[in-house]
Write an enzyme that holds these catalytic residues in place. Structure first.
Site, short mmCIF file in Angstrom:
data_model
loop_
_atom_site.label_atom_id
_atom_site.label_comp_id
_atom_site.label_asym_id
_atom_site.label_seq_id
_atom_site.Cartn_x
_atom_site.Cartn_y
_atom_site.Cartn_z
N HIS A 290 84.89 -15.20 -101.57
CA HIS A 290 84.67 -16.65 -101.43
C HIS A 290 83.87 -17.17 -102.61
O HIS A 290 83.21 -16.40 -103.32
CB HIS A 290 83.94 -16.94 -100.11
CG HIS A 290 82.60 -16.25 -100.02
ND1 HIS A 290 82.47 -14.93 -99.62
CD2 HIS A 290 81.34 -16.68 -100.31
CE1 HIS A 290 81.19 -14.59 -99.66
NE2 HIS A 290 80.49 -15.62 -100.08
N ARG B 180 82.44 -10.06 -95.49
CA ARG B 180 82.92 -11.41 -95.68
C ARG B 180 84.14 -11.35 -96.59
O ARG B 180 84.18 -10.53 -97.52
CB ARG B 180 81.86 -12.30 -96.37
CG ARG B 180 80.57 -12.44 -95.56
CD ARG B 180 79.92 -13.78 -95.85
NE ARG B 180 80.87 -14.81 -95.47
CZ ARG B 180 80.99 -15.98 -96.06
NH1 ARG B 180 80.21 -16.29 -97.07
NH2 ARG B 180 81.88 -16.85 -95.66
N TYR C 74 75.57 -10.62 -105.86
CA TYR C 74 75.14 -11.90 -106.42
C TYR C 74 74.01 -11.69 -107.42
O TYR C 74 73.05 -10.96 -107.13
CB TYR C 74 74.62 -12.82 -105.31
CG TYR C 74 75.71 -13.42 -104.45
CD1 TYR C 74 76.15 -14.72 -104.67
CD2 TYR C 74 76.30 -12.71 -103.43
CE1 TYR C 74 77.14 -15.30 -103.89
CE2 TYR C 74 77.29 -13.26 -102.64
CZ TYR C 74 77.71 -14.56 -102.88
OH TYR C 74 78.68 -15.12 -102.10
N HIS D 96 81.07 -20.36 -103.41
CA HIS D 96 80.21 -21.38 -102.77
C HIS D 96 80.10 -22.64 -103.62
O HIS D 96 80.06 -22.56 -104.85
CB HIS D 96 78.78 -20.86 -102.64
CG HIS D 96 78.61 -19.71 -101.72
ND1 HIS D 96 78.27 -19.86 -100.41
CD2 HIS D 96 78.73 -18.38 -101.91
CE1 HIS D 96 78.15 -18.68 -99.83
NE2 HIS D 96 78.43 -17.75 -100.72
N TYR E 223 82.03 -9.77 -99.93
CA TYR E 223 80.63 -9.35 -99.83
C TYR E 223 80.46 -8.57 -98.54
O TYR E 223 81.11 -8.87 -97.53
CB TYR E 223 79.78 -10.61 -99.82
CG TYR E 223 78.33 -10.41 -99.40
CD1 TYR E 223 77.32 -10.29 -100.34
CD2 TYR E 223 78.00 -10.36 -98.04
CE1 TYR E 223 76.01 -10.12 -99.94
CE2 TYR E 223 76.68 -10.19 -97.65
CZ TYR E 223 75.70 -10.07 -98.60
OH TYR E 223 74.40 -9.90 -98.20
C1 DHB Z 1 75.81 -13.82 -96.32
C2 DHB Z 1 76.27 -13.52 -97.58
C3 DHB Z 1 77.04 -14.42 -98.25
O1 DHB Z 1 77.54 -14.20 -99.48
C4 DHB Z 1 77.34 -15.59 -97.66
O2 DHB Z 1 78.09 -16.41 -98.34
C5 DHB Z 1 76.89 -15.87 -96.40
C6 DHB Z 1 76.12 -14.98 -95.74
C7 DHB Z 1 74.97 -12.89 -95.60
O3 DHB Z 1 74.70 -11.83 -96.11
O4 DHB Z 1 74.54 -13.23 -94.47
FE FE Z 2 78.43 -15.74 -100.28
#
Ligand code: DHB
Ligand code: FE
Length: 302
Positions: free
Chosen positions: A216, A213, A158, A218, A192
């Site tokens: 996705h 993850r 990110y 957001h 991620y």
């Molecule tokens: C985390 C990372 C993310 O991109 C997300 O959407 C939610 C949680 C994390 O690292 O906890």
């Molecule tokens: Fe995220």
């Protein structure tokens, strides 16, 4: 120690207060301390284990990973389910499901009307167009609603937290048009993972869990007089789609990813093949006597 002796000690601690303090804080902290005393007793937690845990939390805080930990241990999803329950009791059901914000939002992204391009052309991922409308629960489009969108790049990183990306890369705010429509052009994100050498992964290893993850995107979706929606969509087909370390995948948040080309890309300035997602968001009117859907939380801003 037996429970009576523990309770007597807890009482002594509680009674040591000489001013009212904050009654809510007192109630919550006293309860947590009680639960932890019982845990230490029941599991015969040894002093070295206690100090390991305390130092772990300190280190996780220092490295900025407490937000990751809250997601990974399921707290953030649990808070979502409790909000769902409160809304269901007030007759709010259906619509776009909420799911966790995560710790990686940054306030202050550039604002566009109707359409935005999120990437700067250097990300090698597949071009993505996502489009749809913001609707009220009655199905009527909401003009000038705000769609805040943020997602990871092709490496799962990110912008802002990854300083190698330009400011606000893959982050924008988009106002819906008079028909409630929004659209954006970007690149398909990939999943991620928590930092592999970080404190969160260290604990996940002890728990026999992974820190991945699924890919996705957001969203915060808001409009005056409506409950703010915090949600994500997942990219269908991701191997972690239903195996998210943060438990955020939900039915209704996995839209089809279509392969499109040619004239369909014209309105978005896209030539050639691209991935296309159609997705509408539904917001509920604000109601009295409901916990707020606008969550106060310390967030990064740039
Ligand atoms: C985390 C990372 C993310 O991109 C997300 O959407 C939610 C949680 C994390 O690292 O906890
Ligand atoms: Fe995220």
């Amino acid at each position: 120690m037996n429970k009576q002796a523990i309770d007597a000690l807890l009482q002594k601690i509680n009674d040591s207060a000489t001013s009212e303090g904050n009654p809510r804080t007192k109630e919550i902290v006293n309860r947590i301390v009680q639960d932890l005393f019982y845990t230490i007793e029941d599991l015969d937690v040894q002093p070295a284990e206690f100090w390991t845990a305390l130092n772990y939390l300190g280190d996780a805080g220092k490295s900025g990973e407490l937000g990751l930990l809250a997601a990974g241990l399921g707290f953030e999803h649990f808070l979502d389910l409790r909000l769902d329950e409160a809304e269901a009791k007030a007759g709010i059901e259906g619509g776009t499901p909420r799911t966790i914000e995560g710790p990686l939002y940054v306030a202050g992204a550039p604002l566009s009307d109707g359409h935005a391009r999120l990437d700067d052309g250097t990300d090698p991922g597949q071009t993505l167009v996502m489009r749809g409308r913001v609707l009220g629960e009655d199905g009527k489009p909401l003009a000038h609603a705000l769609v805040e969108v943020w997602h990871a790049n092709h490496l799962g990183n990110y912008s802002y937290f990854d300083q190698s990306q330009p400011a606000f890369n893959l982050r924008r705010s988009i106002r819906t048009d008079a028909e409630g429509r929004y659209s954006f052009r970007s690149v398909v994100p990939v999943g991620y993972s928590v930092p592999p050498q970080g404190k969160t992964q260290q604990l996940l290893d002890q728990l026999g869990r992974h820190g991945h993850r699924p890919a996705h995107i957001h969203f915060f979706v808001s409009s005056p007089g409506f409950r703010k929606l915090t949600t994500q969509i997942n990219i269908d087909g991701d191997p972690y789609l239903w195996d998210d370390f943060a438990f955020a995948t939900r039915d209704g948040l996995v839209p089809a990813v279509k392969q499109a080309e040619g004239a369909e890309g014209k309105p978005y300035g896209v030539d050639g093949n691209f991935a296309l997602i159609d997705f509408d968001f539904t917001l509920f009117k604000e109601r009295e006597n409901l916990p707020g859907a606008e969550i106060e939380r310390l967030r990064a801003a740039a």
